[in-house]
Design an enzyme around this catalytic site. Structure first.
Site, PDB file in Angstrom:
ATOM      1  N   SER A 163       0.874  -1.523   0.107  1.00 54.53           N
ATOM      2  CA  SER A 163      -0.060  -0.078   0.085  1.00 54.53           C
ATOM      3  C   SER A 163       0.769   1.288   0.010  1.00 54.53           C
ATOM      4  O   SER A 163       1.842   1.368  -0.685  1.00 54.53           O
ATOM      5  CB  SER A 163      -0.868   0.082   1.274  1.00 54.53           C
ATOM      6  N   ARG A 232     -12.004   6.527   9.250  1.00 54.09           N
ATOM      7  CA  ARG A 232     -11.441   4.899   9.353  1.00 54.09           C
ATOM      8  C   ARG A 232     -12.629   3.824   8.730  1.00 54.09           C
ATOM      9  O   ARG A 232     -12.203   2.856   8.021  1.00 54.09           O
ATOM     10  CB  ARG A 232     -11.366   4.518  10.823  1.00 54.09           C
ATOM     11  N   ASP A 324      -8.247  -7.256  -4.387  1.00 53.18           N
ATOM     12  CA  ASP A 324      -7.872  -5.763  -4.067  1.00 53.18           C
ATOM     13  C   ASP A 324      -8.728  -4.765  -5.010  1.00 53.18           C
ATOM     14  O   ASP A 324      -8.372  -4.532  -6.467  1.00 53.18           O
ATOM     15  CB  ASP A 324      -6.385  -5.410  -4.182  1.00 53.18           C
ATOM     16  N   HIS A 357      -7.399  -5.233  -0.334  1.00 51.19           N
ATOM     17  CA  HIS A 357      -6.406  -4.751  -0.183  1.00 51.19           C
ATOM     18  C   HIS A 357      -5.651  -5.036   1.138  1.00 51.19           C
ATOM     19  O   HIS A 357      -4.280  -5.076   0.930  1.00 51.19           O
ATOM     20  CB  HIS A 357      -6.697  -3.123   0.051  1.00 51.19           C
TER      21      HIS A 357
END
Lengths: 382, 382
Positions: A163, A232, A324, A357
Site C-alpha cells: 500500500s 476509518r 484488491d 487490499h
C-alpha cells in the site's frame, strides 16, 4: 493498511521487542523538505530484528502502511500485541531474522514516536498541528535514510512494504537507487487515481467537518473522535473485499443495545463502528490528513521512477492481491510495465487472496514463499 | 442514484410539467405499515406524462431511486430543470408518451412532496423527525398502489426503475404480481450485501455524527449540513466508476481558493464537495436515514420474490451496467437466475457503459432501444 496483525502465527517469533529512538536534524542542521520548508529536530521511532552482518549487506527496511507503526514483529512489552507483519518477520520466516537484519521505523508525519503534527514544536513548546509543514513520500524516505546513516548502512538488501509502503519502496528507487539492491512493492500504484484521491478526500472531510477538529488545534481538547472514526470506517470498507465481507458478516444481525431507530441492525455495522472507535485511540487525526495528502500527491508515472538514461540496477518483486479493488492489480501492473520497458529484473505475481487490499497483512503461504526465495536470490547474488 | 439528468436530450420532451398531490389514509383509515405502525394521512406528490387510454392498460410506473423525486420528465416550471429520466420519457422516447401514460411519484419517506420524516405530524403539529415510523420498500409500494387506486388503474403495463427503484419494481412483483404485467429492474439486487450495507451505514453515521443532527430533531435549527454532505460524497464515489472518474478528472489540479493546507488540490475533491453541498439544499437528512435503512432491510432472496407454487405471469427486462461496482452485475444476475428457475419470461442485458452505477440515468442508446422494444412486445401482447 490496518496495523493489526490478522492471521498471526504459532511459531516462535523474535520475542519481546523494544522501540528505540534516534533524533537527528537538530538546528541549525535542519532537514530541508521537498517543498522547501525546514524541519528539525526529527525523532525517529524504530525497531530492529536480527543482527546486522559484518559488511552490513543484510539490512532490510520493512516499511509500514498509512496508519502503521515501527512495531513490525515480536511482542510489544506494553501492549503484548504482535507486530503488524509478524507472520513475515522472524527466525525462519520470509524475512528470516537468522539471516537478515530487519528495520522498521515509524514514518515521518505519523504519530507513533516519529516526529509528526502531534509532536511538540521545540520553537513554540506547543504541538505543531497545522503549522507542521506539508510532507511528501520523498521526505519520508529522506528521514528513513537518516536512520540508515546513523546505523552505518550504506545499501539496503531490500526495501519492502504494501500500500503506501509500496509507494515508499518505489520512492526509494526513484530517490537513491544506488542504496537499494532490491524492492518489494506490494498492492501499490505509481500514482493515485481520482477514485483513490476521492476516498482519501472523504476521509479528510470527515475529520475536518468535525467541529472538534478546530482547524487542527485540538490537542488541548481531545481528538475529533467522530470524524476520525468515520474516516476509518470508510477506509476499512475499501481495505476489505466484497467476498471477505460476505464471508465474515453476510447479513447476520447484531445484538447491539437499542439506542434509537438507527442503532446497528447488522453485524457489519457494529464491526465498522468498533473499528472506527478503536482507531481513534491509537491514531492522530492530523497525521491522517498529512499522510493521506502525501499519498495523493505522490506521482512516479512516466520518467519519474527511472530518469531517462539511468540504468536500472534494483531487482523487483511486485505483488498484488486478486481481490484488491482499492488498488486494483491493473494499476500495479502499470509499475511492472514501466520496469520491463527499462529492462529491469522484475517478477510480478498476483496473490489469489480474497482479503482485498489488506491481503498482504494476512498470513498467506504464497506471499511468504515468493518473498523468501526472492530475498535468497538477491542476497546470494551480492 | 443522482436525480440530476446528465446527458439530456435535444428533442422536444413533454414540455412544462406540474407536480400534483393526492392525500389518502386520513384517520381513522390510516395505513398499517409492514412493521405494524399506523401512518396517515399520507400525501403523495406525483407527475404524469401522456394520456391514460380508455381501458387503462397503458400505465407505466417510473420509480425514482434513493434521493430522486416525482419530476421524471419535462421541465419543472419553477427550477426550469429537466426530469431525472428526461432522455427516457417523452414523445417517441423509450417510454413513449404518445402511446403510454407514465406516472412518477415521490416515494414514501422522501422529502419532495410525499409524506416523510420532515412532514408535519398532524397529531402534534410538529415535524415527525425520528417519531416517523420505520418503513420498508413494501410500504413504499403500498403507497404507490394508493395513487394507482385513486387514478383507477387496476394493472400496470410496466413498473421500471434503477437501483433502489429496481428493488421497488421487484417488490411490486412480490407484493401484488396480479397488478404488474411487466417489470424493468435496472442495476439492482435481491438484497444488499454487507459491503452495500456498510456504505449506507457510513453515510448514516456521517449524518448522525454531526452534532447538528440533534437526534433527528433539527428542523428548527437547520439541517446537519456537514454530515449530510459527507454522506453524499461517499455515495457519489460509489455511483461513479474508476474509469468515468479517470475520464472526468484524471489528476487535474483545482483552482479552489486556498483556505488552509487541506483545501482541495485536485478537481475530484472540489467536485465531491460541490456535489455534497448542493445535495444538502434539496434532500432531508432524516429521509436519508429512513430510506437507506429500508434498502438495507430489503431482502427478496430465496422464495420471497415468488412464493412457491405461484405461477409467474410478469414479464421481465433486467438490465445492469458493466462498470457498476456498487451493485455489480453478478448480483443482478442472481435475480435472473431466480426468474429462470421459475420459468419466467425474462431477458437480461448488460449495458456496456463506463458510467458505473449511475449509467441508467445517463443517455445511452442501448438502454433506450431495449426498453422501447420490450414495452412494445408487452403492450401489443396484451
Amino acid at each position: 493498511m490496518t496495523s493489526v496483525n490478522i492471521g498471526g502465527t504459532a511459531e516462535p517469533g523474535v520475542g519481546v521487542t523494544q522501540t528505540k529512538y534516534y533524533t537527528g536534524c537538530e538546528p541549525p542542521n535542519q532537514l530541508r523538505l521537498e517543498a522547501g520548508d525546514k524541519l528539525g529536530p526529527i525523532t525517529v521511532a524504530y525497531e530492529t530484528y536480527g543482527q546486522l552482518n559484518k559488511d552490513k549487506s543484510n539490512a532490510i527496511l520493512a516499511v509500514h502502511a498509512f496508519t502503521g507503526d515501527a512495531h513490525a514483529a515480536g511482542i510489544d512489552p506494553e501492549t503484548k500485541l504482535p507486530g503488524w507483519w509478524e507472520f513475515m518477520i522472524g527466525p525462519g520466516r520470509a524475512f528470516d531474522t537468522n539471516k537478515y537484519f530487519v528495520i522498521c521505523q515509524n514514518n515521518l508525519g505519523g504519530c507513533r514516536g516519529t516526529t509528526g503534527p502531534s509532536s511538540i514544536n521545540p520553537k513554540t513548546g506547543k504541538r505543531y498541528g497545522l503549522t507542521f509543514p506539508m510532507i511528501t513520500l520523498g521526505d519520508i524516505v529522506t528521514v528513513q535514510r537518516l536512520l540508515l546513516d546513523h546505523l552505518g548502512i550504506e545499501k539496503l538488501l531490500c526495501v519492502a512494504g504494501g500500500s503506501m509502503a509500496g509507494m515508499i519502496a518505489l520512492q526509494w528507487v526513484a530517490s537513491t537507487p544506488e542504496r537499494v539492491k532490491s524492492a518489494i512493492p506490494i498492492s501499490t500504484v505509481l500514482k493515485h487515481s481520482p477514485q483513490q484521491i476521492a476516498f482519501n478526500e472523504v476521509g479528510r472531510q470527515a475529520i475536518m467537518s468535525d467541529p472538534a477538529w478546530r482547524k487542527g488545534d485540538y490537542y488541548d481538547h481531545g481528538q475529533p473522535e467522530r470524524g476520525l472514526a468515520l474516516a476509518r470506517m470508510i477506509g476499512h470498507i475499501t481495505y476489505m473485499s466484497e467476498e471477505s465481507m460476505e464471508t465474515k458478516f453476510s447479513r447476520k444481525q447484531t445484538k447491539a443495545e437499542f439506542l434509537h431507530k438507527f442503532t446497528p441492525d447488522f453485524e457489519v455495522e457494529s464491526y465498522l463502528q468498533y473499528r472506527g472507535s478503536n482507531f481513534v485511540k491509537r491514531f492522530d487525526a492530523n497525521s491522517y490528513l498529512y499522510l493521506s495528502k502525501a499519498m495523493d500527491n505522490f506521482d512516479l508515472a512516466g520518467n519519474k521512477l527511472f530518469p531517462a538514461g539511468r540504468p536500472v540496477t534494483t531487482r523487483f518483486l511486485v505483488l498484488a492481491s486478486a481481490s484488491d479493488w482499492l488498488y486494483p492489480s491493473h494499476q500495479t501492473l502499470d509499475i511492472v510495465k514501466l520496469l520491463k520497458e527499462r529492462h529491469a529484473d522484475a517478477v510480478y505475481c498476483e496473490i489469489p487472496s480474497t482479503y482485498g487490499h489488506d491481503a498482504f497483512l494476512i498470513k498467506n503461504e504464497e506471499q511468504i514463499r515468493l518473498v523468501r526465495s526472492f530475498l535468497e536470490t538477491t542476497y546470494n547474488g551480492r
